[in-house]
Design an enzyme around this catalytic site. Structure first.
Site, PDB file in Angstrom:
ATOM      1  N   LYS A   1       0.822  -1.193   0.000  1.00 46.54           N
ATOM      2  CA  LYS A   1       0.000   0.000   0.000  1.00 46.54           C
ATOM      3  C   LYS A   1       0.863   1.253   0.000  1.00 46.54           C
ATOM      4  O   LYS A   1       0.396   2.349  -0.295  1.00 46.54           O
ATOM      5  CB  LYS A   1      -0.875   0.038   1.260  1.00 46.54           C
ATOM      6  CG  LYS A   1      -1.701  -1.195   1.455  1.00 46.54           C
ATOM      7  CD  LYS A   1      -2.356  -1.145   2.865  1.00 46.54           C
ATOM      8  CE  LYS A   1      -2.929  -2.487   3.186  1.00 46.54           C
ATOM      9  NZ  LYS A   1      -3.312  -2.581   4.605  1.00 46.54           N
TER      10      LYS A   1
ATOM     11  N   GLU B   1       7.779   2.570  -6.016  1.00 43.97           N
ATOM     12  CA  GLU B   1       7.841   2.139  -4.611  1.00 43.97           C
ATOM     13  C   GLU B   1       8.022   3.339  -3.690  1.00 43.97           C
ATOM     14  O   GLU B   1       8.581   4.361  -4.080  1.00 43.97           O
ATOM     15  CB  GLU B   1       9.028   1.191  -4.418  1.00 43.97           C
ATOM     16  CG  GLU B   1       8.675  -0.281  -4.473  1.00 43.97           C
ATOM     17  CD  GLU B   1       7.926  -0.779  -3.239  1.00 43.97           C
ATOM     18  OE1 GLU B   1       7.286   0.015  -2.523  1.00 43.97           O
ATOM     19  OE2 GLU B   1       7.989  -1.991  -2.998  1.00 43.97           O
TER      20      GLU B   1
ATOM     21  N   ASP C   1      14.389  -0.790   1.079  1.00 45.82           N
ATOM     22  CA  ASP C   1      14.957  -0.998   2.411  1.00 45.82           C
ATOM     23  C   ASP C   1      16.032  -2.082   2.294  1.00 45.82           C
ATOM     24  O   ASP C   1      17.174  -1.776   1.932  1.00 45.82           O
ATOM     25  CB  ASP C   1      13.793  -1.399   3.330  1.00 45.82           C
ATOM     26  CG  ASP C   1      14.068  -1.165   4.789  1.00 45.82           C
ATOM     27  OD1 ASP C   1      15.196  -1.425   5.206  1.00 45.82           O
ATOM     28  OD2 ASP C   1      13.159  -0.729   5.519  1.00 45.82           O
TER      29      ASP C   1
ATOM     30  N   LYS D   1      17.201   3.358   1.775  1.00 43.61           N
ATOM     31  CA  LYS D   1      18.065   3.310   2.960  1.00 43.61           C
ATOM     32  C   LYS D   1      19.339   2.569   2.586  1.00 43.61           C
ATOM     33  O   LYS D   1      19.392   1.345   2.676  1.00 43.61           O
ATOM     34  CB  LYS D   1      17.366   2.545   4.091  1.00 43.61           C
ATOM     35  CG  LYS D   1      16.246   3.274   4.781  1.00 43.61           C
ATOM     36  CD  LYS D   1      15.709   2.388   5.908  1.00 43.61           C
ATOM     37  CE  LYS D   1      14.635   3.075   6.704  1.00 43.61           C
ATOM     38  NZ  LYS D   1      14.005   2.133   7.661  1.00 43.61           N
TER      39      LYS D   1
END
Ligand code: PRP
Length: 186
Positions: A49, A105, A109, A137
């Site tokens: 989501k 996106e 991560d 990240k």
């Protein structure tokens, strides 16, 4: 929602909504230029989501013809993001064969979700598959993912907002902010 409404739930803002807006406009201009000569509309695939916010803003900043579709994916079981095993909860409605695909996106991560998704979509015979991620990240990466468009590199902290949640909360925060540890440490 404004960060000021959240009191001490947040420790600091990492990327403000003004910065997000400016960067999205820049990336949209890059996408308009890079895909100017394709024969069918660009197919943007949002990953539910978290990508809802970036998809909505990015799509509206793009001028070339585009189509949108959505996938929902989930890691198997509990805390198994590190396993890299992903299952499809909602597949695409559109056949991507011979289409130029851009995965959208909110965050890159560990890279496990995107590396799986790129492989999965590439096996369906698209003309190309590229990735746009609003946040990345670098210190959390476990699998190298080649993202063509990157909004911001951020520290390896627990961040929420602009689609990113903690237990489904905070997705509608306009900025990206670090969640205060007292919220998730019980
Ligand atoms: C988040 C995000 C990416 C994924 C990135 O989704 O939207 O899909 O995690 O993490 P990775 O690089 O470590 O694989 P999440 O599973 O939290 O679902 P959501 O988008 O519904 O919040």
């Amino acid at each position: 929602m404004e960060a000021s409404h959240l009191g001490d739930d947040l420790t600091s803002i990492v990327v403000s909504h003004q910065q997000l807006e400016t960067r999205i406009r820049e990336i949209a201009a890059d996408i308009d230029r890079d895909y100017a000569d394709i024969d069918k509309p660009l197919l943007m695939i949002g990953v539910l989501k978290g990508a809802v916010m970036v998809m909505a803003d990015l799509a509206r900043a793009i001028s070339i013809p585009l189509h949108m579709d959505w996938m929902a994916v989930s890691s198997y079981g509990h805390g198994t993001k590190s396993s890299g095993v992903v299952r499809i909860l909602k597949d695409l409605d559109i056949d991507i064969k011979d289409r130029h695909v851009l995965i959208v996106e909110d965050i890159l991560d560990s890279g496990l979700t995107l590396s799986w998704l790129i492989r999965n979509l590439a096996s369906r015979g698209p003309a190309s598959v590229n990735v746009m991620t609003m946040m990345r990240k670098p210190d959390a990466i476990k699998v190298q993912v080649d993202a063509r468009y990157i909004g911001f590199d951020i520290p390896n902290e627990f961040v929420v907002g602009f689609g990113l949640d903690y237990a489904e909360q905070y997705r509608h925060l306009r900025d990206v902010a670090i969640l205060a540890p007292h919220v998730y440490q019980h």
